[in-house]
Design an enzyme around this catalytic site. Structure first.
Site, mmCIF file in Angstrom:
data_model
loop_
_atom_site.group_PDB
_atom_site.id
_atom_site.type_symbol
_atom_site.label_atom_id
_atom_site.label_comp_id
_atom_site.label_asym_id
_atom_site.label_seq_id
_atom_site.Cartn_x
_atom_site.Cartn_y
_atom_site.Cartn_z
ATOM 1 N N ARG A 77 43.253 -9.364 -50.708
ATOM 2 C CA ARG A 77 44.721 -9.301 -50.766
ATOM 3 C C ARG A 77 45.369 -10.616 -51.173
ATOM 4 O O ARG A 77 46.266 -10.641 -52.012
ATOM 5 C CB ARG A 77 45.297 -8.904 -49.400
ATOM 6 C CG ARG A 77 45.429 -7.432 -49.185
ATOM 7 C CD ARG A 77 45.293 -7.133 -47.707
ATOM 8 N NE ARG A 77 43.919 -7.399 -47.314
ATOM 9 C CZ ARG A 77 42.949 -6.499 -47.400
ATOM 10 N NH1 ARG A 77 43.223 -5.281 -47.763
ATOM 11 N NH2 ARG A 77 41.698 -6.793 -47.095
ATOM 12 N N THR A 78 44.957 -11.701 -50.540
ATOM 13 C CA THR A 78 45.638 -12.966 -50.822
ATOM 14 C C THR A 78 45.412 -13.352 -52.276
ATOM 15 O O THR A 78 46.344 -13.759 -52.982
ATOM 16 C CB THR A 78 45.140 -14.075 -49.868
ATOM 17 O OG1 THR A 78 45.267 -13.594 -48.529
ATOM 18 C CG2 THR A 78 45.949 -15.346 -50.020
ATOM 19 N N LYS A 106 26.767 -29.542 -58.593
ATOM 20 C CA LYS A 106 26.164 -30.773 -59.143
ATOM 21 C C LYS A 106 26.514 -31.973 -58.276
ATOM 22 O O LYS A 106 26.265 -33.106 -58.635
ATOM 23 C CB LYS A 106 26.688 -31.022 -60.553
ATOM 24 C CG LYS A 106 26.383 -29.926 -61.547
ATOM 25 C CD LYS A 106 26.944 -30.322 -62.904
ATOM 26 C CE LYS A 106 26.904 -29.187 -63.883
ATOM 27 N NZ LYS A 106 27.714 -29.473 -65.066
ATOM 28 N N ARG A 127 41.828 -21.469 -51.132
ATOM 29 C CA ARG A 127 41.332 -20.956 -49.838
ATOM 30 C C ARG A 127 39.944 -21.544 -49.613
ATOM 31 O O ARG A 127 39.145 -21.609 -50.542
ATOM 32 C CB ARG A 127 41.248 -19.436 -49.896
ATOM 33 C CG ARG A 127 40.356 -18.867 -48.818
ATOM 34 C CD ARG A 127 40.419 -17.382 -48.736
ATOM 35 N NE ARG A 127 41.710 -16.937 -48.219
ATOM 36 C CZ ARG A 127 41.938 -15.710 -47.766
ATOM 37 N NH1 ARG A 127 40.972 -14.817 -47.754
ATOM 38 N NH2 ARG A 127 43.114 -15.374 -47.328
ATOM 39 N N HIS A 160 47.148 -20.004 -42.118
ATOM 40 C CA HIS A 160 47.309 -19.172 -43.311
ATOM 41 C C HIS A 160 48.824 -19.028 -43.493
ATOM 42 O O HIS A 160 49.401 -17.969 -43.203
ATOM 43 C CB HIS A 160 46.628 -17.827 -43.066
ATOM 44 C CG HIS A 160 46.406 -17.000 -44.302
ATOM 45 N ND1 HIS A 160 47.032 -17.262 -45.509
ATOM 46 C CD2 HIS A 160 45.621 -15.913 -44.511
ATOM 47 C CE1 HIS A 160 46.635 -16.365 -46.398
ATOM 48 N NE2 HIS A 160 45.786 -15.530 -45.820
HETATM 49 N N1 ASP Z 1 42.886 -11.613 -44.536
HETATM 50 C C1 ASP Z 1 43.222 -12.417 -43.385
HETATM 51 C C2 ASP Z 1 42.679 -13.819 -43.536
HETATM 52 O O1 ASP Z 1 42.259 -14.198 -44.596
HETATM 53 C C3 ASP Z 1 42.845 -11.766 -42.115
HETATM 54 C C4 ASP Z 1 41.376 -11.580 -41.860
HETATM 55 O O2 ASP Z 1 40.537 -11.862 -42.716
HETATM 56 O O3 ASP Z 1 41.064 -11.118 -40.762
HETATM 57 O O4 ASP Z 1 42.690 -14.574 -42.590
#
Ligand code: ASP
Length: 350
Positions: A77-78, A106, A127, A160
């Site tokens: 999703r993100t 590397k 991320r 987050h």
């Molecule tokens: N998608 C959310 C996160 O990246 C929640 C989860 O993974 O539980 O933190």
């Protein structure tokens, strides 16, 4: 097109006086006026995008910009909502979704990798498994001559922030006929120790008055003290229980989360008893008529699919809200919210 505002190290995790944003690293950057502003921007952007003319105008807004999506930790999703939010605004995207395909194998340091991305793009959305890495990246950017904004799309077990924004947006929309988020009881359930979304959302509650936060978690996954102390420091009422059924009747929102098994010690796997921390049809009967259910997704056994058909299930809307909130966040990062507002006004909506 507006030039990027200059980065300044002291702005990283503190709110800017003028409600501007450069990096998005931590929920601590968000004040109530800024939260209200991004919620409104998200709604206006989605409204504008409904017409072909509006959608085209949005696509022109940042058509000269490029974004790097650097996701070394899995995401559905993100990643997709940021990618599509960029496309809504005309931003072209490139991606690394697996550090094993980059020069990190590397031996290149993350700092050098980030600096390299900044040579080619105007924003880095990242991320990682590592707590604090987005902050380190932002600090590094602030030390180089051509810094680009860093957007934290999830930093290990830590925070987050853009998920918290979309969660606030979902709460705000859900309670729009009931006085907004102020005065509501919000129940956070599940792995609150390692679930960064619950941590970031709880953190943002300092911006609302008369809210009551209830943490429902097994002992080993209780909400960490840093968040509890933060709520205390802001006089936000919170309580803790192991009995979900007791708190369901008075909940305005239940924010259920999964056990974050990816952080388990691979050498010492634990069998978790999660039975008291689930929402199914029986629990929905205990929830009030106006109470909503949210989940950051992906779901595990804690949320029964049968709940999806209940009008109080808000998580699929919450997921859609994510893209629009990320559009709003990018409008702020690129300092084009005013330009957006005049386009919105020109389209004479409403
Ligand atoms: N998608 C959310 C996160 O990246 C929640 C989860 O993974 O539980 O933190």
């Amino acid at each position: 097109m507006t030039e990027l505002s200059p980065a300044s190290p002291d702005r990283i995790d503190a709110p800017a006086e003028d409600q501007s944003l450069f990096h998005i690293i931590s929920p601590s950057q968000f004040t109530r006026p800024l939260l209200d502003e991004v919620c409104l921007l998200a709604t206006e952007a989605r409204t504008l995008a409904k017409s072909r003319h509006g959608a085209r105008a949005l696509q022109m807004l940042l058509a000269d910009k490029r974004a790097m999506l650097y996701f070394s930790q899995p995401s559905t999703r993100t990643f997709l909502s940021f990618n599509n939010a960029c496309h809504v605004l005309g931003i072209r995207t490139s991606e690394i979704r697996n550090a094993s395909t980059s020069s990190e194998v590397k031996g290149e340091t993350v700092e050098d990798s980030i600096r390299t991305f900044s040579s080619y793009v105007d924003v880095i959305i990242m991320r990682s498994w590592e707590q604090g890495l987005a902050m380190r990246a932002a600090e590094h950017m602030n030390r180089i001559p051509r810094p680009v904004p860093i957007v934290n799309a999830g930093s290990g077990k830590d925070h987050h922030p853009t998920q918290a924004l979309l969660d606030i947006y979902t709460l705000d929309r859900s309670f729009s006929q009931r006085g907004g988020i102020d005065g509501k009881t919000i129940v956070l359930v599940g792995d609150l120790a390692r679930g960064r979304t619950a941590r970031s959302l709880a953190y943002l509650m300092k911006n609302y008055s008369d809210v009551h936060i209830v943490f429902v978690a097994p002992e080993e996954f209780a909400m960490a003290d840093d968040i509890k102390q933060h709520l205390d420091a802001h006089d936000i009422r919170w309580s803790e229980t192991r009995n979900l059924n007791d708190v369901l009747p008075s909940a305005d929102a239940v924010y259920i989360t999964r056990i974050q098994t990816e952080y388990d010690d691979a050498d010492a796997p634990v069998q978790h008893d999660y039975s008291g921390y689930q929402i199914g049809l029986a629990e929905m009967k205990l929830l009030s008529e106006n109470g909503i259910v949210m989940h950051p997704l992906p779901r595990g056994p804690e949320l029964a699919t049968e709940v999806d058909d209940d009008p109080r299930a808000m998580y699929w809307r919450q997921e859609r809200n994510g893209m629009w909130m990320r559009v709003a966040a990018l409008l702020k990062v690129f300092d084009v919210a005013d330009q957006f507002r005049s386009i919105y006004a020109d389209h004479n909506i409403g």
